[in-house]
Enzyme design. Structure first.
Site, PDB file in Angstrom:
ATOM      1  CG  HIS A   1      -2.007  -1.136   1.185  1.00 18.74           C
ATOM      2  ND1 HIS A   1      -2.460  -1.649   2.189  1.00 18.74           N
ATOM      3  CD2 HIS A   1      -2.619  -1.635  -0.114  1.00 18.74           C
ATOM      4  CE1 HIS A   1      -3.307  -2.545   1.927  1.00 18.74           C
ATOM      5  NE2 HIS A   1      -3.511  -2.529   0.658  1.00 18.74           N
TER       6      HIS A   1
ATOM      7  CD  GLU B   1      -0.420   0.377   4.765  1.00 20.90           C
ATOM      8  OE1 GLU B   1       0.266  -0.746   4.787  1.00 20.90           O
ATOM      9  OE2 GLU B   1      -1.709   0.345   4.612  1.00 20.90           O
TER      10      GLU B   1
ATOM     11  CG  HIS C   1       0.417  -4.315   4.965  1.00 22.01           C
ATOM     12  ND1 HIS C   1      -0.428  -3.589   4.050  1.00 22.01           N
ATOM     13  CD2 HIS C   1       0.706  -5.265   4.629  1.00 22.01           C
ATOM     14  CE1 HIS C   1      -0.323  -4.555   2.828  1.00 22.01           C
ATOM     15  NE2 HIS C   1       0.383  -5.449   3.046  1.00 22.01           N
TER      16      HIS C   1
ATOM     17  CD  GLU D   1      -1.795  -3.663   9.146  1.00 19.72           C
ATOM     18  OE1 GLU D   1      -1.374  -2.349   9.132  1.00 19.72           O
ATOM     19  OE2 GLU D   1      -2.440  -4.073   8.325  1.00 19.72           O
TER      20      GLU D   1
END
Length: 361
Positions: free
Chosen positions: A30, A33, A164, A234
């Site tokens: 993404h 990010e 991410h 994350e």
């Protein structure tokens, strides 16, 4: 947009395909990010600068092939640089023209475009070309996911981290919230918990940790289709968001060094010692007690031959019934036990402390 997607290897012989366990780290699927990418470069720099001074990192460089794809989505990242040169661009997807204008709504969500479970429902991904989770016209329709998929199929990876941001968690399969079968579920939980030893990240499915489901994502494909142990880290808190302040970046990267290191260790044989309970809780000078010790191969590769174990007392307060032991090969994720007889010296002081040093070779 014809940009290259770079992959590189860190190893003692990077130009040779050695018979060593392979581990993969990816980031910036993404485009908004970048902390995932920064953490990988920080880890690589730490490896390089610590070679031949830090024994653990030196071992990894000499005995692993660590591969990195720091930017899976170069077109999206360049677009964010274009619209926000100082950082903060919020474009997420690639830059395919999906009929949504030239802004941040266009493109395919690359983390919904992989082949495993692609388009299984409209909750974990969207058929709407302007949605943030648009999955594309078909599985692997995008050149970015095609390139990553071909690269992974062409290697022999034991495990992969798809980085991410954000939420400070480690997500394992499955994207729909169901749990993998045993023994993989225990493997995913145990490795994840060791990765989180110092940063305290929760470990679980996306549904359990952040409350939503996905399909067509990279983790489900690498695990479900390629049988590779996989996670989505994350990184960063909700208050830090997709673009944490420059003052936060280094600490966020430092928080992943142990995790990245452990993940490289477990790609191969990774022998660890777990001591069980002593046969007696309270002992006095002259007593004899038993200590059960579990030797586990925490890694994803079988051990290469016998394991030589050396055992010594920490001080003169105790004596042991053996100084060495040879254990047969231990398969990946398996364990074996040894029993030690410990004699407390008659002249050991009450309230004194001692211990056993166990070394594996």
């Amino acid at each position: 947009e014809e940009r290259d997607i770079w992959a590189f290897k860190v190893s003692d012989n990077p130009n040779i395909d050695e018979d060593e366990p392979e581990v993969l780290y990816t980031a910036l699927t993404h485009a908004r990010e970048p902390l995932g990418m920064m953490n990988l470069f920080y880890f690589v720099q730490t490896l390089a600068e610590s070679y031949q001074t830090d024994p653990e990192l030196t071992y990894l460089i000499n005995n692993r092939e660590m591969w990195f794809i720091p930017v899976v989505n170069p077109d999206g990242y360049v677009y964010n640089e274009y619209i926000e040169p100082d950082g903060g661009g919020m474009h997420r997807k690639n830059r395919l023209d999906t009929g949504c204008g030239d802004g941040t709504n266009r493109g395919v969500d690359l983390n919904r475009n992989y082949g495993y479970g692609w388009g299984s429902d409209n909750t974990g991904s969207s058929p709407n070309p302007c949605s943030a989770t648009y999955r594309g016209e078909s599985e692997f329709s995008e050149p970015e996911t095609q390139a990553v998929g071909i690269f992974i199929i062409g290697r022999e990876f034991k495990n992969v981290l798809h980085y991410h941001t954000y939420s400070n968690i480690y997500i394992h399969p499955w994207g729909d919230g169901s749990l993998p079968d045993e023994p993989d579920l225990t493997t995913l939980r145990e490795i994840g918990e060791e990765m989180a030893r110092y940063n305290g990240y929760p470990v679980g499915t996306g549904l359990a940790t952040i409350g939503y489901t996905v399909n067509g994502d990279a983790v489900d494909w690498t695990y479900g289709d390629q049988n590779i142990i996989s996670y989505v880290p994350e990184v960063g808190s909700s208050s830090q968001g997709f673009w944490p302040s420059e003052d936060d970046v280094i600490q966020l990267c430092i928080n992943q060094v142990h995790s990245n290191k452990i993940f490289a260790f477990v790609a191969g044989t990774d022998m660890v010692v777990h001591s069980h309970q002593l046969s007696e809780e309270d002992v006095i000078p002259g007593d004899t007690l038993e200590l059960e010790v579990m030797i586990q191969n925490r890694g994803l590769s079988n051990s290469d031959g016998d394991i030589e174990i050396s055992i010594q007392a920490l001080n003169d307060y105790i004596s042991l019934d053996m100084e060495s032991y040879v254990m047969s090969e231990i398969d990946a994720r398996d364990h074996d036990d040894i029993s030690l007889s410990i004699s407390i010296a008659e002249n050991a002081p009450l309230g004194g402390s001692s211990g056993v040093i166990i070394s594996l070779n």
